[in-house]
Motif scaffolding. Structure first.
Motif, PDB file in Angstrom:
ATOM      1  N   LEU A 123      22.426 -21.602   7.181  1.00  0.00           N
ATOM      2  CA  LEU A 123      21.533 -20.608   7.763  1.00  0.00           C
ATOM      3  C   LEU A 123      21.860 -19.227   7.225  1.00  0.00           C
ATOM      4  N   VAL A 124      20.845 -18.384   7.143  1.00  0.00           N
ATOM      5  CA  VAL A 124      21.046 -16.995   6.752  1.00  0.00           C
ATOM      6  C   VAL A 124      22.054 -16.347   7.706  1.00  0.00           C
ATOM      7  N   ASN A 125      22.969 -15.560   7.125  1.00  0.00           N
ATOM      8  CA  ASN A 125      24.010 -14.828   7.866  1.00  0.00           C
ATOM      9  C   ASN A 125      25.098 -15.740   8.437  1.00  0.00           C
ATOM     10  N   GLU A 126      25.121 -17.007   8.001  1.00  0.00           N
ATOM     11  CA  GLU A 126      26.210 -17.893   8.386  1.00  0.00           C
ATOM     12  C   GLU A 126      26.941 -18.363   7.136  1.00  0.00           C
ATOM     13  N   SER A 127      28.061 -19.061   7.324  1.00  0.00           N
ATOM     14  CA  SER A 127      28.856 -19.474   6.176  1.00  0.00           C
ATOM     15  C   SER A 127      29.303 -20.923   6.317  1.00  0.00           C
ATOM     16  N   ILE A 128      29.585 -21.542   5.199  1.00  0.00           N
ATOM     17  CA  ILE A 128      30.179 -22.870   5.132  1.00  0.00           C
ATOM     18  C   ILE A 128      31.274 -22.830   4.075  1.00  0.00           C
ATOM     19  N   THR A 129      32.209 -23.758   4.157  1.00  0.00           N
ATOM     20  CA  THR A 129      33.294 -23.817   3.169  1.00  0.00           C
ATOM     21  C   THR A 129      33.190 -25.098   2.364  1.00  0.00           C
ATOM     22  N   GLU A 178      23.026 -14.820  -6.217  1.00  0.00           N
ATOM     23  CA  GLU A 178      23.721 -14.169  -5.110  1.00  0.00           C
ATOM     24  C   GLU A 178      22.773 -13.492  -4.142  1.00  0.00           C
ATOM     25  N   ALA A 179      21.490 -13.392  -4.502  1.00  0.00           N
ATOM     26  CA  ALA A 179      20.508 -12.879  -3.548  1.00  0.00           C
ATOM     27  C   ALA A 179      20.203 -13.919  -2.477  1.00  0.00           C
ATOM     28  N   ILE A 180      20.537 -15.183  -2.751  1.00  0.00           N
ATOM     29  CA  ILE A 180      20.335 -16.260  -1.778  1.00  0.00           C
ATOM     30  C   ILE A 180      21.640 -16.611  -1.086  1.00  0.00           C
ATOM     31  N   ALA A 181      22.720 -16.766  -1.844  1.00  0.00           N
ATOM     32  CA  ALA A 181      24.021 -17.087  -1.244  1.00  0.00           C
ATOM     33  C   ALA A 181      25.130 -16.616  -2.167  1.00  0.00           C
ATOM     34  N   THR A 182      26.210 -16.126  -1.567  1.00  0.00           N
ATOM     35  CA  THR A 182      27.396 -15.734  -2.322  1.00  0.00           C
ATOM     36  C   THR A 182      28.516 -16.723  -2.038  1.00  0.00           C
ATOM     37  N   ILE A 183      29.527 -16.731  -2.901  1.00  0.00           N
ATOM     38  CA  ILE A 183      30.695 -17.585  -2.670  1.00  0.00           C
ATOM     39  C   ILE A 183      31.944 -16.827  -3.085  1.00  0.00           C
ATOM     40  N   ASP A 184      33.002 -16.956  -2.277  1.00  0.00           N
ATOM     41  CA  ASP A 184      34.231 -16.230  -2.597  1.00  0.00           C
ATOM     42  C   ASP A 184      35.247 -17.148  -3.271  1.00  0.00           C
ATOM     43  N   VAL A 185      36.439 -16.637  -3.524  1.00  0.00           N
ATOM     44  CA  VAL A 185      37.457 -17.378  -4.277  1.00  0.00           C
ATOM     45  C   VAL A 185      37.985 -18.576  -3.505  1.00  0.00           C
ATOM     46  N   ASN A 186      37.713 -18.625  -2.211  1.00  0.00           N
ATOM     47  CA  ASN A 186      38.180 -19.740  -1.382  1.00  0.00           C
ATOM     48  C   ASN A 186      37.111 -20.795  -1.140  1.00  0.00           C
ATOM     49  N   GLY A 226      25.275 -17.326   3.506  1.00  0.00           N
ATOM     50  CA  GLY A 226      23.832 -17.286   3.340  1.00  0.00           C
ATOM     51  C   GLY A 226      23.289 -15.872   3.400  1.00  0.00           C
ATOM     52  N   VAL A 227      22.502 -15.465   2.406  1.00  0.00           N
ATOM     53  CA  VAL A 227      21.944 -14.117   2.333  1.00  0.00           C
ATOM     54  C   VAL A 227      20.458 -14.115   2.648  1.00  0.00           C
ATOM     55  N   SER A 228      19.699 -15.034   1.993  1.00  0.00           N
ATOM     56  CA  SER A 228      18.255 -15.105   2.232  1.00  0.00           C
ATOM     57  C   SER A 228      17.792 -16.534   1.977  1.00  0.00           C
ATOM     58  N   PRO A 229      16.616 -16.921   2.490  1.00  0.00           N
ATOM     59  CA  PRO A 229      16.142 -18.298   2.322  1.00  0.00           C
ATOM     60  C   PRO A 229      15.927 -18.650   0.852  1.00  0.00           C
ATOM     61  N   LYS A 231      31.536 -28.910 -11.740  1.00  0.00           N
ATOM     62  CA  LYS A 231      30.778 -29.671 -10.746  1.00  0.00           C
ATOM     63  C   LYS A 231      29.797 -28.730 -10.055  1.00  0.00           C
ATOM     64  N   HIS A 232      28.583 -29.248  -9.753  1.00  0.00           N
ATOM     65  CA  HIS A 232      27.540 -28.439  -9.127  1.00  0.00           C
ATOM     66  C   HIS A 232      27.162 -29.027  -7.767  1.00  0.00           C
ATOM     67  N   LEU A 233      26.760 -28.148  -6.862  1.00  0.00           N
ATOM     68  CA  LEU A 233      26.256 -28.577  -5.563  1.00  0.00           C
ATOM     69  C   LEU A 233      25.081 -27.688  -5.189  1.00  0.00           C
ATOM     70  N   LEU A 234      23.958 -28.308  -4.844  1.00  0.00           N
ATOM     71  CA  LEU A 234      22.752 -27.579  -4.474  1.00  0.00           C
ATOM     72  C   LEU A 234      22.771 -27.319  -2.972  1.00  0.00           C
ATOM     73  N   ILE A 235      22.507 -26.089  -2.573  1.00  0.00           N
ATOM     74  CA  ILE A 235      22.533 -25.713  -1.161  1.00  0.00           C
ATOM     75  C   ILE A 235      21.210 -25.070  -0.771  1.00  0.00           C
ATOM     76  N   LEU A 236      20.682 -25.483   0.365  1.00  0.00           N
ATOM     77  CA  LEU A 236      19.443 -24.938   0.903  1.00  0.00           C
ATOM     78  C   LEU A 236      19.784 -23.930   1.989  1.00  0.00           C
ATOM     79  N   VAL A 237      19.361 -22.688   1.795  1.00  0.00           N
ATOM     80  CA  VAL A 237      19.561 -21.636   2.788  1.00  0.00           C
ATOM     81  C   VAL A 237      18.247 -21.420   3.521  1.00  0.00           C
TER      82      VAL A 237
END
Length: 427
Positions: A111-117, A138-146, A151-154, A171-177
């Motif tokens: 979800l927008v404004n939430e996070s997953i690891t 990164e306009a849709i989702a950012t990821i940090d070093v951990n 989630g930024v926008s749908p 390795k790639h993973l597709l995420i729906l925001v």
């Protein structure tokens, strides 16, 4: 299918000698480790006619030249024998070491404004190398070093994990925001013409598989177009031919030229080939570049051109989708050479923002989309999720307040251009 690995030359020395009684030798055997299906070549200091043998051919076999091949896990003694001397070595055949593997796991819904690891795991290795993370948008989702995704926008975003273990592993993973707040809402898209009810998790495996399959099929048909022009390095000096700009093109037709070569027809942008002195086709290696023939037809207003080249390569041509089948919200794939050949055949993913867009001062009809494109993508194809071309990427809006507004020339304009060609084979 068995595979023959690199043949390694191994030298082993006679320990016993003819001074011993009879033709027997007493030696201290040494171990040599090989894998199943691996071949090594042994060489001995014995002189004269040598006979090679294995005491256990179910484990390892040896030919008359001393080439030993692992057959099954176990031990076998290889003997090199002459009339008066012998030398031996023990071969330990082991299972082939599994290659290091990078695995990526985690939720594919956010979800927008939430996070997953996300969790990146290395298998078949004891070396812990650092994991590097990247978001395709990164306009849709950012990821940090951990590995924490925010989630930024749908939208849909591809998260990439990479590390180095003798070679780069990715390795790639597709995420729906989404901004969906309850389980009874739905998400509509054109993947397999299904409507997915969001109950818990939305499995995006099918989308991943679809994209991967399409990319594998179409990638060889997408090429680089190098525009070479003259410049004068020293005032009054001689002119030198140099690479002026790089664009993208893709094969849309071919015909047999002679017994060994095809003539290929490449669609690209007019501005990619404009003012050229020489055009070259790039396949990923500058030593493999082919000089292209000048456009058989070009239309500056439509910003489209056809160039041709001859090659012995066997490359399939891409297929166009049916006109008027594109809708806002459809997923799209763009492939091209953003900023040049350092990023040759880069793949980006997005969706159609508007299926028919007109732009001030332009005569072409455009598809507006948010798959990332940059200079160098010009002339590259935009695909639907059937792997068919729906447009030619050509323009993006560049502004500090604007992100991911790109345009591809629509099929209506492309078909009008192709139908007017005279020296082009009609299918």
């Amino acid at each position: 299918m068995t595979k023959l690995k690199k043949i390694i030359l191994i030298l082993f020395i006679v320990v016993g000698a003819s001074a011993l009684i009879g033709c027997q030798t007493t030696i201290n055997p040494e171990y040599l480790y090989i894998d199943v299906d691996q071949t090594i070549r042994l060489q001995t200091s014995l002189t004269g006619e040598i006979t090679w043998s294995s005491d256990n051919e179910t484990v390892a076999i040896v030919d008359e030249e001393g080439a030993v091949t692992g057959v099954n896990i176990g031990l076998a003694t290889i003997t090199a024998q002459t009339t008066h001397q012998a030398s031996q070595i023990i071969i330990s055949v082991e299972a082939e070491k599994a290659e290091a593997e990078l695995q990526l796991s985690g939720k594919q819904n956010l979800l927008v404004n939430e996070s997953i690891t996300l969790l990146a795991t290395l298998k078949n290795t004891i070396v812990n190398s650092p994991i590097y993370w990247e978001s395709s948008n990164e306009a849709i989702a950012t990821i940090d070093v951990n590995g924490v995704v925010y989630g930024v926008s749908p939208g849909l975003v591809t998260i990439t994990a990479s590390t180095y273990q003798e070679k780069t592993l990715t390795k790639h993973l597709l995420i729906l925001v989404t901004e969906v707040k309850s389980d009874d809402e739905t998400v509509n898209n054109d993947i397999e013409n299904k409507t997915y009810e969001i109950i818990g998790e939305l499995d995006l495996t099918a989308i991943n598989d679809t994209i991967t399959s399409i990319i594998g099929e179409v990638m060889p048909s997408i090429i680089g177009v190098s525009n070479y022009q003259y410049y004068t390095p020293i005032p009054g000096g001689s002119q030198v031919l140099q690479l002026e700009s790089v664009g993208t093109g893709f094969i849309i037709n071919r015909e047999r030229f002679d017994n060994t070569r095809y003539r290929y027809y490449v669609l690209t942008n007019y501005h990619v080939v404009q003012d050229r002195v020489e055009l070259r086709i790039f396949f990923g290696d500058h030593e493999d570049e082919i000089i292209a023939e000048y456009p058989i037809q070009a239309n500056a207003k439509a910003d489209l051109a056809i160039i041709t080249f001859l090659s012995t390569k066997d490359i399939a041509s891409l297929t166009f989708a049916e006109a008027n089948t594109i809708n806002a919200g459809d997923f799209v794939i763009a492939i091209g050479n953003p900023t040049g050949y350092d990023f040759f055949r880069s793949v980006t993913f997005g969706m159609v923002s508007c299926a028919e867009r007109t732009l001030l001062g332009e005569t072409s009809l455009f598809i507006q989309h948010d798959a990332a494109i940059n200079p160098g993508n010009s002339g590259g194809p935009l695909f639907d999720l059937d792997g068919k071309v729906i447009g030619v990427n050509t323009i993006k809006i560049v502004d500090t307040d604007v992100e991911n507004i790109g345009f591809a020339i629509a099929l209506t304009t492309i078909q009008d251009f192709l139908s007017g060609l005279k020296d082009y084979p009609k299918n």
